[in-house]
Motif scaffolding. Structure first.
Motif, PDB file in Angstrom:
ATOM      1  N   ARG A 169      41.806  47.779  45.820  1.00  0.00           N
ATOM      2  CA  ARG A 169      41.920  46.193  46.082  1.00  0.00           C
ATOM      3  C   ARG A 169      40.491  45.509  45.470  1.00  0.00           C
ATOM      4  O   ARG A 169      40.292  44.325  45.728  1.00  0.00           O
ATOM      5  N   ARG A 171      39.315  43.656  42.413  1.00  0.00           N
ATOM      6  CA  ARG A 171      39.878  42.848  41.071  1.00  0.00           C
ATOM      7  C   ARG A 171      38.794  42.768  39.828  1.00  0.00           C
ATOM      8  O   ARG A 171      39.301  42.169  38.830  1.00  0.00           O
ATOM      9  N   ARG A 210      34.069  38.972  48.452  1.00  0.00           N
ATOM     10  CA  ARG A 210      35.112  38.336  47.678  1.00  0.00           C
ATOM     11  C   ARG A 210      34.572  37.956  46.343  1.00  0.00           C
ATOM     12  O   ARG A 210      35.413  38.404  45.322  1.00  0.00           O
ATOM     13  N   ASP A 215      39.442  42.264  47.469  1.00  0.00           N
ATOM     14  CA  ASP A 215      40.420  41.483  47.732  1.00  0.00           C
ATOM     15  C   ASP A 215      41.081  41.913  49.307  1.00  0.00           C
ATOM     16  O   ASP A 215      41.633  43.081  49.310  1.00  0.00           O
ATOM     17  N   GLU A 217      43.248  40.665  51.220  1.00  0.00           N
ATOM     18  CA  GLU A 217      44.650  39.997  51.692  1.00  0.00           C
ATOM     19  C   GLU A 217      45.423  41.303  52.212  1.00  0.00           C
ATOM     20  O   GLU A 217      45.508  42.178  51.482  1.00  0.00           O
ATOM     21  N   GLY A 218      45.737  40.945  53.361  1.00  0.00           N
ATOM     22  CA  GLY A 218      46.757  41.997  53.910  1.00  0.00           C
ATOM     23  C   GLY A 218      46.148  43.182  54.458  1.00  0.00           C
ATOM     24  O   GLY A 218      46.926  44.138  54.847  1.00  0.00           O
ATOM     25  N   GLY A 296      39.293  38.809  60.326  1.00  0.00           N
ATOM     26  CA  GLY A 296      39.259  39.722  59.148  1.00  0.00           C
ATOM     27  C   GLY A 296      37.823  39.835  58.529  1.00  0.00           C
ATOM     28  O   GLY A 296      37.876  40.357  57.409  1.00  0.00           O
TER      29      GLY A 296
END
Length: 308
Positions: A169, A171, A210, A215, A217-218, A296
């Motif tokens: 995850r 980046r 972040r 990341d 996301e999801g 989250g």
């Protein structure tokens, strides 16, 4: 009142749970306890600057003949807690959360303070200062120490396994942990707490993380799979029965200590002031449960060790 001018020496990093010592300071404290400071101690104190592992409890024995043989002819009293105390450059003694600087500040003197219930002493009414110079034997509660050590070792293993499970995850290039994975645990950690049953670690997944490249996301949908991967890795490490040790450059409370575990993937090392099992085979299992807050922004890991 005169306070020591050198740091308490500690033996708990090697797994020691009892030992003889000499009282070098004693002061009455709120709650009817006396704060005993000895020149050396096997007790692990709660660290005010990172209060993850609770302080040891146990007993203090006066006029004990031999700590190794167990021959006992004196008086035994409960030690209900153990905390860090410090003497400021101005000579002021402060306890626990009262201390305004982190442990190890070189201008302060760092002490282990045993909170002892001495109300039933044969010398009832004796001033605390009369205890200075007395020989004592300190015994930490062995079962409680073992449970806290298992939880603390589990906490570090969880960190490494979670870092690996979340590695995909990232980046951007992030700092790495001892096994080469991006160090989510160190970068996102908010708090870590142990008790006799589990460790609970809380991670902040906010703008700062972040920006560093993580990341999220999801993550909520993927959490079950992440948990499965983490627990599989933990099970493999427990089965490997890897040796564990705490390394320290010296016996002073202020010495920088590190947890070291010889895992199959390589030697893992993490800064740590706590206590640990000697081998992972002392655990029959280690499992974690992961949960994500509704928005989250907080990930919570509760990791439960079971001892053999």
């Amino acid at each position: 009142m005169a306070y020591p001018n050198t740091a308490t020496l500690v033996t708990f990093p090697s797994g020691t749970v009892h030992g003889g010592s000499t009282v070098v300071a004693a002061m009455p404290l709120p709650g009817g306890v006396v704060g005993l400071v000895t020149d050396t101690t096997p007790f692990h104190p709660l660290d005010h600057s990172w209060p993850d592992q609770p302080g040891d409890s146990g007993t203090v024995e006066f006029d004990t003949v031999d700590a190794d043989t167990g021959e006992f002819r004196g008086a035994r009293y409960p030690v209900v807690d153990c905390v860090i105390g410090a003497v400021s450059p101005q000579g002021e003694f402060l306890l626990g959360e009262e201390i305004p600087v982190r442990r190890g500040d070189p201008e302060w003197v760092w002490l282990v303070v045993h909170l002892a219930e001495l109300r039933e002493m044969d010398e009832a009414g004796a001033a605390a200062q009369e205890l200075v110079g007395r020989a004592v034997v300190l015994r930490a509660d062995v079962e409680r120490r073992a449970a806290l050590s298992a939880a603390h070792t589990g906490c570090h293993l969880l960190a490494l396994a979670l870092n690996e499970a979340l590695a995909e995850r990232w980046r951007k290039q992030a700092r790495s942990d001892a096994l080469g994975s991006p160090d989510f645990d160190a970068l996102a950690m908010v708090s870590s707490r142990m008790d006799e049953h589990a460790s609970t670690d809380r991670y902040r997944i906010g703008k700062s993380l972040r920006k560093q490249g993580f990341d999220p996301e999801g993550l909520g949908d993927a959490l079950a799979g992440v948990t499965t991967r983490v627990n599989a890795r933990l099970a493999g490490w427990i089965a490997a029965d890897a040796p564990v040790r705490v390394e320290a450059p010296g016996p002073e409370l202020t010495a920088r200590r590190r947890w070291v575990c010889e895992l199959p993937e390589g030697t893992a090392s993490i800064d740590c002031g706590g206590t640990h099992v000697a081998r992972l085979g002392e655990l029959s299992s280690l499992t974690t449960s992961l949960s994500l807050s509704g928005d989250g922004t907080e990930l919570v890991a509760v990791t439960v060790p079971k001892r053999t």
